[in-house]
Write a protein that holds these residues in place. Structure first.
Motif, mmCIF file in Angstrom:
data_model
loop_
_atom_site.group_PDB
_atom_site.id
_atom_site.type_symbol
_atom_site.label_atom_id
_atom_site.label_comp_id
_atom_site.label_asym_id
_atom_site.label_seq_id
_atom_site.Cartn_x
_atom_site.Cartn_y
_atom_site.Cartn_z
ATOM 1 N N TYR A 110 22.798 62.802 49.792
ATOM 2 C CA TYR A 110 21.396 62.155 50.212
ATOM 3 C C TYR A 110 21.741 61.283 51.337
ATOM 4 C CZ TYR A 110 20.057 63.158 45.468
ATOM 5 O OH TYR A 110 19.889 64.863 44.661
ATOM 6 N N LEU A 111 20.384 61.150 52.284
ATOM 7 C CA LEU A 111 19.957 59.988 53.216
ATOM 8 C C LEU A 111 19.249 58.597 52.145
ATOM 9 C CD1 LEU A 111 20.586 58.466 55.159
ATOM 10 C CD2 LEU A 111 19.196 60.196 56.140
ATOM 11 N N VAL A 112 19.354 58.213 52.095
ATOM 12 C CA VAL A 112 18.283 56.942 51.761
ATOM 13 C C VAL A 112 18.391 55.251 52.516
ATOM 14 C CG1 VAL A 112 17.532 55.270 49.780
ATOM 15 C CG2 VAL A 112 19.894 57.558 49.175
ATOM 16 N N THR A 113 16.945 55.426 52.461
ATOM 17 C CA THR A 113 16.355 54.357 53.353
ATOM 18 C C THR A 113 16.666 53.201 52.927
ATOM 19 O OG1 THR A 113 15.861 55.470 55.264
ATOM 20 C CG2 THR A 113 15.019 53.150 55.202
ATOM 21 N N VAL A 114 16.942 52.239 53.037
ATOM 22 C CA VAL A 114 16.993 50.693 51.710
ATOM 23 C C VAL A 114 16.261 49.542 52.204
ATOM 24 C CG1 VAL A 114 17.806 49.250 50.291
ATOM 25 C CG2 VAL A 114 18.387 51.491 50.261
ATOM 26 N N ALA A 115 15.492 48.904 51.856
ATOM 27 C CA ALA A 115 15.221 47.440 52.970
ATOM 28 C C ALA A 115 15.558 46.273 51.668
ATOM 29 C CB ALA A 115 13.390 47.792 53.030
ATOM 30 N N VAL A 116 15.667 45.809 52.052
ATOM 31 C CA VAL A 116 16.070 44.419 51.450
ATOM 32 C C VAL A 116 15.724 42.249 52.057
ATOM 33 C CG1 VAL A 116 17.758 44.865 50.424
ATOM 34 C CG2 VAL A 116 18.584 44.361 51.952
ATOM 35 N N ARG A 117 15.954 41.585 51.405
ATOM 36 C CA ARG A 117 15.572 40.685 51.930
ATOM 37 C C ARG A 117 16.623 39.789 52.369
ATOM 38 N NH1 ARG A 117 11.437 40.784 48.781
ATOM 39 N NH2 ARG A 117 12.100 40.240 46.726
ATOM 40 N N SER A 118 18.171 40.341 51.971
ATOM 41 C CA SER A 118 19.190 39.228 51.873
ATOM 42 C C SER A 118 20.260 40.855 51.610
ATOM 43 C CB SER A 118 19.525 37.931 51.405
ATOM 44 O OG SER A 118 19.257 38.861 49.701
ATOM 45 N N MET A 119 21.177 39.801 52.175
ATOM 46 C CA MET A 119 22.540 40.629 51.526
ATOM 47 C C MET A 119 22.835 40.896 50.201
ATOM 48 S SD MET A 119 23.358 42.904 54.318
ATOM 49 C CE MET A 119 24.491 43.964 54.380
ATOM 50 N N ALA A 120 22.625 39.919 49.802
ATOM 51 C CA ALA A 120 22.860 39.962 48.334
ATOM 52 C C ALA A 120 21.791 40.831 48.177
ATOM 53 C CB ALA A 120 22.648 38.025 47.985
ATOM 54 N N GLU A 121 20.941 40.995 48.087
ATOM 55 C CA GLU A 121 19.724 41.767 47.346
ATOM 56 C C GLU A 121 20.889 42.885 47.065
ATOM 57 O OE1 GLU A 121 15.361 42.818 48.384
ATOM 58 O OE2 GLU A 121 15.512 40.578 47.987
ATOM 59 N N TYR A 122 20.721 43.296 48.410
ATOM 60 C CA TYR A 122 21.807 44.614 48.818
ATOM 61 C C TYR A 122 22.751 45.039 47.780
ATOM 62 C CZ TYR A 122 23.481 49.107 50.614
ATOM 63 O OH TYR A 122 24.491 50.231 50.581
ATOM 64 N N GLU A 123 23.301 44.441 47.528
ATOM 65 C CA GLU A 123 25.110 44.223 47.177
ATOM 66 C C GLU A 123 24.362 44.562 45.583
ATOM 67 O OE1 GLU A 123 28.907 41.348 45.750
ATOM 68 O OE2 GLU A 123 27.059 40.112 46.293
ATOM 69 N N ALA A 124 23.358 43.697 45.331
ATOM 70 C CA ALA A 124 22.898 43.960 43.533
ATOM 71 C C ALA A 124 22.297 45.170 43.286
ATOM 72 C CB ALA A 124 20.906 43.423 43.462
ATOM 73 N N PHE A 125 21.764 45.708 44.643
ATOM 74 C CA PHE A 125 21.084 46.954 44.483
ATOM 75 C C PHE A 125 22.526 47.982 44.192
ATOM 76 C CE2 PHE A 125 20.490 51.283 47.182
ATOM 77 C CZ PHE A 125 19.648 51.692 46.288
#
Length: 159
Positions: A110-125
Motif C-alpha cells: 500500500y501507498l498511504v498519504t497521511v497529513a498530521v499537525r506534528s510528528m507526535a501525531e504521526y507517531e500516534a497514528f
C-alpha cells in the motif's frame, strides 16, 4: 464487472471543462463546446446519473487552512490474505489522518498519504494503525518537503 459509459466527443469536452471548473455557467460551457445551454445541462445530468461524474467538490489548499506535515507511507503487509487486506483498507478509510490509500504492485502493498499537525501525531497514528495486529509487517515514511506538482483535477483528464 464495471460497465463503461458511452461518451462522445461533446461528453469528453464537457468533462474536461467541469474538471477545471464545475461552477462555470452553462451558457459559457455551451459556447465553448458548441452545444446549446439546455443540451449541456441535459448531458451533465446524464453524466451524473450514470456515475461518470461522481462528485462536485472544492479543492482546498491545506496550507491556507492550518499547518500540516504530509507523509507518504509505503506499507508492507504480513500476508496477502483477503480478510486481513480488507480489514486494513477499512482501518485506512476510518483514519482521519489518511488523505489517500492505494493498493499497489511491487514489494510494497500500500501507498498511504497521511497529513498530521506534528510528528507526535504521526507517531500516534503509527502506533495505532501500523501494527502487526493489523497485518503490517513494516512501513517506511517519506516526509514531503515541498509539493512540486499537486493533484490537479484538470490534469487527470483521460480522453
Amino acid at each position: 464487472m464495471m460497465e463503461f459509459a458511452t461518451l462522445d466527443a461533446f461528453d469528453h469536452k464537457l468533462l474536461a471543462r467541469v474538471r477545471r471548473d464545475n461552477l462555470e455557467p452553462a451558457r459559457v460551457t455551451a459556447e465553448a463546446v458548441g452545444l446549446s445551454e439546455s443540451a449541456v445541462l441535459r448531458r451533465l445530468r446524464r453524466l451524473r446519473a450514470e456515475g461518470v461524474i461522481v462528485a462536485d467538490v472544492s479543492v482546498i489548499d491545506p496550507a491556507r487552512v492550518e499547518p500540516r506535515i504530509v507523509l507518504h507511507v509505503l506499507v508492507e503487509m504480513n500476508t496477502q490474505e483477503r480478510r486481513v487486506m480488507n480489514a486494513f483498507q477499512d482501518f485506512m478509510r476510518a483514519s482521519p489522518e489518511v488523505q489517500g490509500c492505494w493498493d499497489v504492485t511491487g514489494p510494497t502493498d500500500y501507498l498511504v498519504t497521511v497529513a498530521v499537525r506534528s510528528m507526535a501525531e504521526y507517531e500516534a497514528f503509527g502506533i495505532r494503525e501500523m501494527t502487526p495486529e493489523k497485518g503490517v509487517r513494516a512501513y517506511q515514511s517519506m516526509i514531503v518537503i515541498r509539493e512540486v506538482v499537486g493533484f490537479d483535477p484538470a490534469r487527470a483528464v483521460i480522453s
